[in-house]
Scaffold this motif. Structure first.
Motif, PDB file in Angstrom:
ATOM      1  N   ARG A 180      -7.395  -9.732  -3.670  1.00  0.00           N
ATOM      2  CA  ARG A 180      -7.223  -8.274  -3.634  1.00  0.00           C
ATOM      3  C   ARG A 180      -7.899  -7.652  -4.840  1.00  0.00           C
ATOM      4  NH1 ARG A 180      -1.242  -5.357  -3.195  1.00  0.00           N
ATOM      5  NH2 ARG A 180      -1.928  -3.182  -3.417  1.00  0.00           N
ATOM      6  N   ARG A 181      -8.900  -6.827  -4.581  1.00  0.00           N
ATOM      7  CA  ARG A 181      -9.708  -6.231  -5.643  1.00  0.00           C
ATOM      8  C   ARG A 181      -8.949  -5.086  -6.309  1.00  0.00           C
ATOM      9  NH1 ARG A 181     -15.209  -4.856  -7.093  1.00  0.00           N
ATOM     10  NH2 ARG A 181     -14.928  -3.571  -8.948  1.00  0.00           N
ATOM     11  N   THR A 182      -9.024  -5.019  -7.656  1.00  0.00           N
ATOM     12  CA  THR A 182      -8.478  -3.894  -8.412  1.00  0.00           C
ATOM     13  C   THR A 182      -9.574  -3.316  -9.302  1.00  0.00           C
ATOM     14  OG1 THR A 182      -7.703  -5.316 -10.222  1.00  0.00           O
ATOM     15  CG2 THR A 182      -6.159  -4.895  -8.406  1.00  0.00           C
ATOM     16  N   SER A 183      -9.383  -2.072  -9.710  1.00  0.00           N
ATOM     17  CA  SER A 183     -10.451  -1.380 -10.451  1.00  0.00           C
ATOM     18  C   SER A 183     -10.021  -0.910 -11.833  1.00  0.00           C
ATOM     19  CB  SER A 183     -10.953  -0.175  -9.641  1.00  0.00           C
ATOM     20  OG  SER A 183      -9.890   0.729  -9.397  1.00  0.00           O
ATOM     21  N   VAL A 185      -7.194  -2.077 -15.416  1.00  0.00           N
ATOM     22  CA  VAL A 185      -6.212  -3.017 -15.957  1.00  0.00           C
ATOM     23  C   VAL A 185      -4.812  -2.640 -15.488  1.00  0.00           C
ATOM     24  CG1 VAL A 185      -5.166  -3.914 -18.063  1.00  0.00           C
ATOM     25  CG2 VAL A 185      -7.647  -3.576 -17.946  1.00  0.00           C
ATOM     26  N   GLY A 186      -4.508  -1.355 -15.560  1.00  0.00           N
ATOM     27  CA  GLY A 186      -3.188  -0.906 -15.139  1.00  0.00           C
ATOM     28  C   GLY A 186      -2.907  -1.232 -13.685  1.00  0.00           C
ATOM     29  N   GLU A 187      -3.914  -1.044 -12.831  1.00  0.00           N
ATOM     30  CA  GLU A 187      -3.736  -1.357 -11.419  1.00  0.00           C
ATOM     31  C   GLU A 187      -3.514  -2.854 -11.222  1.00  0.00           C
ATOM     32  OE1 GLU A 187      -6.096  -1.122  -7.121  1.00  0.00           O
ATOM     33  OE2 GLU A 187      -7.143  -0.606  -8.980  1.00  0.00           O
ATOM     34  N   ALA A 188      -4.265  -3.695 -11.936  1.00  0.00           N
ATOM     35  CA  ALA A 188      -4.112  -5.144 -11.797  1.00  0.00           C
ATOM     36  C   ALA A 188      -2.710  -5.582 -12.194  1.00  0.00           C
ATOM     37  CB  ALA A 188      -5.153  -5.866 -12.652  1.00  0.00           C
ATOM     38  N   VAL A 189      -2.187  -5.041 -13.297  1.00  0.00           N
ATOM     39  CA  VAL A 189      -0.846  -5.406 -13.751  1.00  0.00           C
ATOM     40  C   VAL A 189       0.197  -4.953 -12.732  1.00  0.00           C
ATOM     41  CG1 VAL A 189       0.884  -5.015 -15.547  1.00  0.00           C
ATOM     42  CG2 VAL A 189      -1.507  -5.409 -16.182  1.00  0.00           C
ATOM     43  N   ARG A 190       0.019  -3.749 -12.190  1.00  0.00           N
ATOM     44  CA  ARG A 190       0.972  -3.239 -11.200  1.00  0.00           C
ATOM     45  C   ARG A 190       0.940  -4.067  -9.928  1.00  0.00           C
ATOM     46  NH1 ARG A 190       0.038  -0.357  -6.889  1.00  0.00           N
ATOM     47  NH2 ARG A 190      -2.052   0.256  -7.584  1.00  0.00           N
ATOM     48  N   VAL A 191      -0.260  -4.384  -9.440  1.00  0.00           N
ATOM     49  CA  VAL A 191      -0.389  -5.121  -8.177  1.00  0.00           C
ATOM     50  C   VAL A 191       0.167  -6.529  -8.313  1.00  0.00           C
ATOM     51  CG1 VAL A 191      -2.061  -6.135  -6.573  1.00  0.00           C
ATOM     52  CG2 VAL A 191      -2.317  -3.759  -7.298  1.00  0.00           C
ATOM     53  N   ILE A 192      -0.112  -7.202  -9.427  1.00  0.00           N
ATOM     54  CA  ILE A 192       0.361  -8.581  -9.558  1.00  0.00           C
ATOM     55  C   ILE A 192       1.884  -8.623  -9.579  1.00  0.00           C
ATOM     56  CG2 ILE A 192       0.461  -8.847 -12.086  1.00  0.00           C
ATOM     57  CD1 ILE A 192      -1.022 -11.541 -11.687  1.00  0.00           C
ATOM     58  N   LYS A 212     -12.619  -4.555 -17.282  1.00  0.00           N
ATOM     59  CA  LYS A 212     -11.569  -3.557 -17.094  1.00  0.00           C
ATOM     60  C   LYS A 212     -11.607  -2.944 -15.697  1.00  0.00           C
ATOM     61  CE  LYS A 212     -10.685  -2.153 -21.855  1.00  0.00           C
ATOM     62  NZ  LYS A 212     -10.584  -1.014 -22.810  1.00  0.00           N
ATOM     63  N   ASP A 213     -12.791  -2.917 -15.076  1.00  0.00           N
ATOM     64  CA  ASP A 213     -12.884  -2.269 -13.763  1.00  0.00           C
ATOM     65  C   ASP A 213     -13.128  -3.261 -12.620  1.00  0.00           C
ATOM     66  OD1 ASP A 213     -15.460  -2.968 -14.317  1.00  0.00           O
ATOM     67  OD2 ASP A 213     -16.272  -0.933 -14.264  1.00  0.00           O
ATOM     68  N   HIS A 214     -13.010  -4.566 -12.892  1.00  0.00           N
ATOM     69  CA  HIS A 214     -13.115  -5.552 -11.812  1.00  0.00           C
ATOM     70  C   HIS A 214     -12.059  -6.626 -12.040  1.00  0.00           C
ATOM     71  CE1 HIS A 214     -15.699  -8.650  -9.336  1.00  0.00           C
ATOM     72  NE2 HIS A 214     -14.510  -8.422  -8.801  1.00  0.00           N
ATOM     73  N   GLY A 215     -10.970  -6.495 -11.329  1.00  0.00           N
ATOM     74  CA  GLY A 215      -9.928  -7.500 -11.338  1.00  0.00           C
ATOM     75  C   GLY A 215      -9.673  -7.992  -9.926  1.00  0.00           C
ATOM     76  N   VAL A 216      -9.122  -9.196  -9.805  1.00  0.00           N
ATOM     77  CA  VAL A 216      -8.777  -9.751  -8.499  1.00  0.00           C
ATOM     78  C   VAL A 216      -7.402 -10.403  -8.604  1.00  0.00           C
ATOM     79  CG1 VAL A 216      -9.418 -11.330  -6.641  1.00  0.00           C
ATOM     80  CG2 VAL A 216     -11.215 -10.183  -7.975  1.00  0.00           C
ATOM     81  N   ILE A 217      -6.482  -9.980  -7.767  1.00  0.00           N
ATOM     82  CA  ILE A 217      -5.172 -10.602  -7.676  1.00  0.00           C
ATOM     83  C   ILE A 217      -5.213 -11.581  -6.515  1.00  0.00           C
ATOM     84  CG2 ILE A 217      -2.696 -10.238  -7.482  1.00  0.00           C
ATOM     85  CD1 ILE A 217      -4.154  -9.026  -9.992  1.00  0.00           C
ATOM     86  N   SER A 258      -8.208  -2.058  -3.984  1.00  0.00           N
ATOM     87  CA  SER A 258      -7.232  -2.055  -2.904  1.00  0.00           C
ATOM     88  C   SER A 258      -6.495  -0.732  -2.810  1.00  0.00           C
ATOM     89  CB  SER A 258      -6.217  -3.179  -3.118  1.00  0.00           C
ATOM     90  OG  SER A 258      -5.538  -3.009  -4.348  1.00  0.00           O
ATOM     91  N   SER A 259      -6.477   0.046  -3.899  1.00  0.00           N
ATOM     92  CA  SER A 259      -5.787   1.334  -3.875  1.00  0.00           C
ATOM     93  C   SER A 259      -6.715   2.481  -3.500  1.00  0.00           C
ATOM     94  CB  SER A 259      -5.172   1.626  -5.248  1.00  0.00           C
ATOM     95  OG  SER A 259      -6.186   1.744  -6.228  1.00  0.00           O
ATOM     96  N   SER A 260      -7.999   2.157  -3.321  1.00  0.00           N
ATOM     97  CA  SER A 260      -8.963   3.208  -2.990  1.00  0.00           C
ATOM     98  C   SER A 260      -8.950   3.496  -1.493  1.00  0.00           C
ATOM     99  CB  SER A 260     -10.367   2.760  -3.412  1.00  0.00           C
ATOM    100  OG  SER A 260     -11.335   3.662  -2.944  1.00  0.00           O
ATOM    101  N   SER A 261      -9.100   4.733  -1.151  1.00  0.00           N
ATOM    102  CA  SER A 261      -9.140   5.110   0.266  1.00  0.00           C
ATOM    103  C   SER A 261     -10.555   5.118   0.811  1.00  0.00           C
ATOM    104  CB  SER A 261      -8.521   6.502   0.454  1.00  0.00           C
ATOM    105  OG  SER A 261      -9.243   7.460  -0.301  1.00  0.00           O
ATOM    106  N   SER A 262     -11.527   4.886  -0.095  1.00  0.00           N
ATOM    107  CA  SER A 262     -12.910   4.889   0.355  1.00  0.00           C
ATOM    108  C   SER A 262     -13.226   3.598   1.054  1.00  0.00           C
ATOM    109  CB  SER A 262     -13.841   5.075  -0.854  1.00  0.00           C
ATOM    110  OG  SER A 262     -13.698   3.984  -1.731  1.00  0.00           O
TER     111      SER A 262
END
Length: 561
Positions: A180-183, A185-192, A212-217, A258-262
């Motif tokens: 699951r792609r994140t964009s 740091v905050g999003e990655a911590v929340r998703v994990i 900071k703008d490419h994370g994967v959970i 994963s949180s993007s609607s695009s």
């Protein structure tokens, strides 16, 4: 079992003899996954337990295994899988041992459910410092419960583990793995943290931050089923396979968060993907998943190519040099070369609310990427394991419970959630600057309420160490156990983990470390030491590796840039 008893009697007699003569000693296991300087281990008598390396039994009915302490994870998995079982927590490096997992700290991608490795141990046989052999269990009322609790994570400073009884769980053929792609740091911590919720049904959760703008959970669910007979199976153990982290990076780099609607175009991978959700899913054989980070040692194997810069970091050379790029060989070379004195290898347990500020610190001050994220269920209260130093309140005991129920509820261990952040990369080449960088890291960890794994370089002054790891009466309990079990003549945890900076500087004035500091002599010496170990044969002969063709399923060789 008789061979085991004879071996333990010999260890017991040796330890008793040293105890009676008041001689200090250290234990030789035959290998190590610590990055602490090897010269710190010199000067003491050695008790050799390297022969205790067998799986004695696997009981499918009770789902338990009896294993000696030097059984590595790959041999353990090879012994349990034929019974349809697997340890709940399997350290991701095949060479890490069961005894090391108990005496040290081992938390992996299943630890958000099962806790540290020692939480899956039902009993341990130990040789105490006076030579007495005892069996300790974590059960309330057991005579040696305090020893079991105290020895977990205490690095062998209360006695020598000679046998472990491990709890096992049902194994399945594959791990349905979702990236699951994140964009941010905050999003990655929340998703994990979200993926650890029970309703998600995950068996495994971890993550990689490439920037900071490419994370994967990464989440995994064990399964025996593939969606179709034509579904490909991804492997990571063969010389031409991709390294896991590179595979994850490449198949997610074109995905949206994963949180993007695009909606963007999907990855070129043939794995099933849902670009609007920012995810990719594929199937990995269970053992291939458990040891997916072995080749390349996560990503630190690239440091070998950084050192030998004329050798390009290409797929061809990763294939050609594959024997040297598994974790057993990498550890041999790391210690042999002396390069551990320039490489920052730290695992940090952080409260979730402190994770983002700490990651920003690592980015700004050390510029180390990628970073590993691993959620943990950690014991509440004092421990040498990373734990929340501000203990969370325990759940109240129901007033409607009976006396026995109340006592049972009070006896249950409580757990907290935190996040392990793996920081592994080149540090300053100057010795003093390297120490300062590590000390600054320790201070920042302390400020943010975190704690470090103790397998790595540790520079705390004694008062600071005991303030961090001895709070909540931990130091008093630990010292009381050392007195009770006659272990005061053994090194303490602090004695074992603290890098003696003055000693290290003295050692570097001798000719051998000076010679190894000259490029490429140190690296070549490390390679020679790793070849001498013949550890490359262990991977070549491994039976856990997926051979393909099972049930008509084909193994996919993933595309790699």
């Amino acid at each position: 079992m008789e061979r085991h008893r004879q071996a333990v009697r010999l260890v017991s007699a040796t330890v008793r003899s040293l105890f009676e003569r008041s001689e200090p000693y250290r234990i030789w296991h035959g290998s190590t996954n610590s990055t602490r300087p090897p010269h710190q281990k010199a000067g003491a008598r050695v008790v050799d337990i390297s022969g205790l390396r067998e799986v004695l039994s696997v009981d499918a009915a009770s789902r338990t295994a009896l294993v000696e302490p030097n059984v590595p994870m790959d041999r353990l998995v090879e012994s349990t899988l034929p019974h349809g079982l697997v340890p709940p927590v399997v350290m991701e490096f095949p060479g890490i041992t069961a005894g090391g997992g108990f005496a040290g700290t081992a938390g992996e991608s299943s630890s958000f459910r099962h806790g540290y490795f020692d939480e899956t141990v039902r009993s341990v046989e130990m040789v105490l410092p006076d030579g007495e052999v005892v069996t300790a269990r974590p059960d309330r009322g057991d005579e040696y419960e305090d020893l079991f609790r105290g020895a977990a994570g205490a690095l062998g400073t209360l006695g020598t583990t000679t046998l472990l009884e491990l709890q096992l769980v049902e194994a399945k053929k594959f791990v349905r793995t979702t990236y699951r792609r994140t964009s941010s740091v905050g999003e990655a911590v929340r998703v994990i943290r979200e993926e650890c919720a029970a309703e998600k049904g995950n068996d495994y959760v971890d993550g990689i931050l490439f920037s900071k703008d490419h994370g994967v959970i990464v989440t995994g669910k064990m399964t025996d089923d593939l969606p179709s007979e034509d579904e490909h199976v991804q492997t990571f153990s063969h010389p031409w396979d991709p390294w896991f982290y590179m595979h994850v990076r490449d198949i997610t780099k074109a995905l949206p968060s994963s949180s993007s609607s695009s909606s963007t175009s999907s990855s070129s991978s043939s794995s099933s993907s849902s670009p609007s959700e920012g995810t990719v899913t594929e199937y990995i054989p269970l053992a291939e998943y458990l040891f997916r980070y072995d080749r390349g040692g996560f990503w630190v194997g690239q440091a070998a190519f950084d050192y030998f810069k004329p050798v390009p970091f290409t797929r061809f050379f990763r294939w050609f040099l594959d024997d040297f790029l598994h974790t057993r060989m990498l550890y041999r070379a790391l210690h042999g070369s002396g390069e551990s004195a320039r490489f920052i290898v730290q695992d940090i347990g952080m409260p979730y609310e402190s994770a983002e500020p700490f990651i920003n610190y690592v980015s700004d001050e050390l510029a180390i990427w990628p970073l590993w994220l691993c959620p943990l269920k950690t014991p509440s209260g004092p421990s040498f394991h990373p734990h929340l130093r501000q203990r969370q309140p325990e759940p109240p005991v129901s007033s409607s419970s009976s006396g026995k129920e109340k006592e049972k509820e009070k006896g249950k261990r409580t757990f907290d959630e935190m996040l392990n952040i793996g920081v592994w990369g080149w540090g300053p080449s100057d010795r003093q600057a390297f120490v300062r960088a590590n000390r600054a890291l320790e201070r920042r960890v302390d400020e943010l309420g975190g704690t470090k794994w103790l397998y790595a370089h540790t520079y705390y002054p004694a008062p600071e160490f005991w303030r961090v790891y001895g709070s909540g009466q931990q130091k008093q309990r630990y010292e009381a156990l050392r007195r009770k079990y006659l272990a005061t003549s053994l090194p303490s945890v602090y004695d074992k983990v603290s890098v003696k900076v003055d000693n290290a500087d003295a050692v570097t004035t001798s000719w051998k470390p000076w010679l190894k500091s000259l490029w490429p002599i140190g690296g070549l010496w490390g390679i020679w030491k790793s070849i001498q170990s013949k550890d490359y044969l262990l991977h070549r002969r491994a039976t856990w590796r997926w051979r393909g063709g099972d049930d008509g399923v084909k193994t996919r060789k993933a595309k790699e840039a």
